[in-house]
Scaffold this active site. Structure first.
Site, PDB file in Angstrom:
ATOM      1  CG  ASP A 101     -10.083  -5.580   3.894  1.00  0.00           C
ATOM      2  OD1 ASP A 101     -11.071  -6.039   3.287  1.00  0.00           O
ATOM      3  OD2 ASP A 101      -9.193  -4.907   3.339  1.00  0.00           O
TER       4      ASP A 101
ATOM      5  CB  THR B 196      -7.103   2.575   4.738  1.00  0.00           C
ATOM      6  OG1 THR B 196      -7.107   3.840   4.092  1.00  0.00           O
ATOM      7  CG2 THR B 196      -6.485   1.534   3.819  1.00  0.00           C
TER       8      THR B 196
ATOM      9  N   GLY C  89      -7.167  -9.637   0.770  1.00  0.00           N
ATOM     10  CA  GLY C  89      -6.970 -10.966   1.318  1.00  0.00           C
ATOM     11  C   GLY C  89      -6.024 -10.958   2.505  1.00  0.00           C
TER      12      GLY C  89
ATOM     13  CG  ASP D 118      -2.058  -0.961   1.168  1.00  0.00           C
ATOM     14  OD1 ASP D 118      -2.237  -1.602   0.110  1.00  0.00           O
ATOM     15  OD2 ASP D 118      -2.777  -1.095   2.176  1.00  0.00           O
TER      16      ASP D 118
ATOM     17  N   GLY E 243     -20.933   0.956   7.800  1.00  0.00           N
ATOM     18  CA  GLY E 243     -20.081   2.030   8.293  1.00  0.00           C
ATOM     19  C   GLY E 243     -20.407   2.388   9.730  1.00  0.00           C
TER      20      GLY E 243
ATOM     21  CG  ASP F 144      -6.449   5.633   7.078  1.00  0.00           C
ATOM     22  OD1 ASP F 144      -7.350   5.448   6.229  1.00  0.00           O
ATOM     23  OD2 ASP F 144      -5.257   5.350   6.878  1.00  0.00           O
TER      24      ASP F 144
END
Length: 308
Positions: free
Chosen positions: A257, A253, A45, A17, A227, A251
């Site tokens: 996951d 990001t 993943g 990333d 969210g 953040d």
């Protein structure tokens, strides 16, 4: 049944990333100043595998990295979290790369270059069929080729969990093996459209209607991530909302996951879907209070938001 410890196999992507922070996203033709630019481990993943392992699951990974300098940092946290990487191969070329822009409110935009992840096709997955077949839960996303996705589902003898993000065209029967399908509302609409339904109308009708449409389309169970509004768990027997703790995001990001990996970790020890989702929303809330994806995930013993 509680006290089980099903092994989890993740068949998915590994990325490096590249993250930059901006006060606001630039408009067309505009240049803005940014900060950051460092490389950290990512890939949907890998993120989900790390999140599951940090929540106590026994995790094996099937995937690929390139023979470049990004391979080592891309797998560093997978290794430190204890994920079994015996089925991760180095292939010629570049490791997958994600370019992530994070604005002042913590929201992100992500562009992904598949790189080595494009090698995880049916033939690749077939070489590690035993690793897939030996798992109690197989977890899949949308960042590998559709043929690899299908091969993993066909090899699975245990529960199949799918977070089809990004939403790509995959085999219909393979997709419908998901139990649960995890998706946000946008992804849910695209999945419904892919299955021949009116995804836009379902999303417009609200989360309950959208989840019901997915169940009616043939999924055994669905978890919609919402969210800051939490999550919604749906089965043919009905649906239940799961609230998320209130936190100040830094953040976002990798938050989805973190949710997916934590949810699977709890399913692996026998939690029902609602209980697993209740734990996963707390892990996701924890993740948004830190920077990056895997680096923001809670380890064993971390105090989670909303934890009693």
């Amino acid at each position: 049944m509680k006290d089980q410890h099903l092994p989890v196999t993740v068949v998915g992507s590994i990325n490096a990333d590249l993250t930059v922070s901006v006060a606001r996203r630039p408009g067309p033709g505009e240049t803005v100043m940014a900060s950051g630019g460092g490389i950290s481990p990512g890939g949907k993943g890998a993120n989900q595998a790390v999140a599951a392992a940090l929540q106590g699951a026994e995790v094996r990974f099937v995937g690929a990295v390139g023979d470049d300098a990004h391979a080592a940092p891309a797998t560093a946290v997978l290794r430190s979290a204890g994920v079994d990487l015996d089925a991760v191969e180095s292939v010629p070329g570049a490791t997958g790369l994600a370019v992530i822009t994070v604005d002042g409110s913590g929201e992100n935009s992500i562009m992904v270059i598949p790189g080595a992840n494009a090698a995880v096709d049916a033939g690749f997955v077939g070489r590690f069929r035993d690793t897939v077949a030996g798992a109690g839960i197989v977890l899949l996303q949308g960042e590998i080729p559709a043929s690899g996705f299908r091969a993993a589902v066909e090899a699975a003898t245990g529960r199949v969990v799918v977070n089809l993000a990004p939403v790509v065209e995959v085999d219909r029967d393979a997709l419908l093996r998901a139990d649960p399908l995890m998706a946000n509302e946008h992804e849910a609409g695209l999945i419904l459209t892919q299955l021949g339904h009116d995804g836009e109308a379902a999303v417009a009708a609200g989360p309950e209607a959208c989840a019901r449409a997915l169940v009616d389309a043939g999924f055994a169970s669905v978890i919609l991530t919402l969210g800051a509004a939490g999550a919604l768990v749906a089965t043919p027997d009905g649906s239940e909302r799961v609230d998320t703790p209130s936190v100040t995001p830094v953040d976002t990001t990798g938050a989805g996951d973190a949710f997916a990996g934590a949810c699977v970790a709890r399913l692996a020890v026998g939690d029902d879907l609602v209980s697993a989702a209740r734990h996963a929303v707390r892990v996701g809330a924890y993740a948004v209070t830190g920077h990056g994806a895997q680096d923001s995930y809670p380890g064993p013993g971390a105090e989670l938001p909303g934890q009693e």
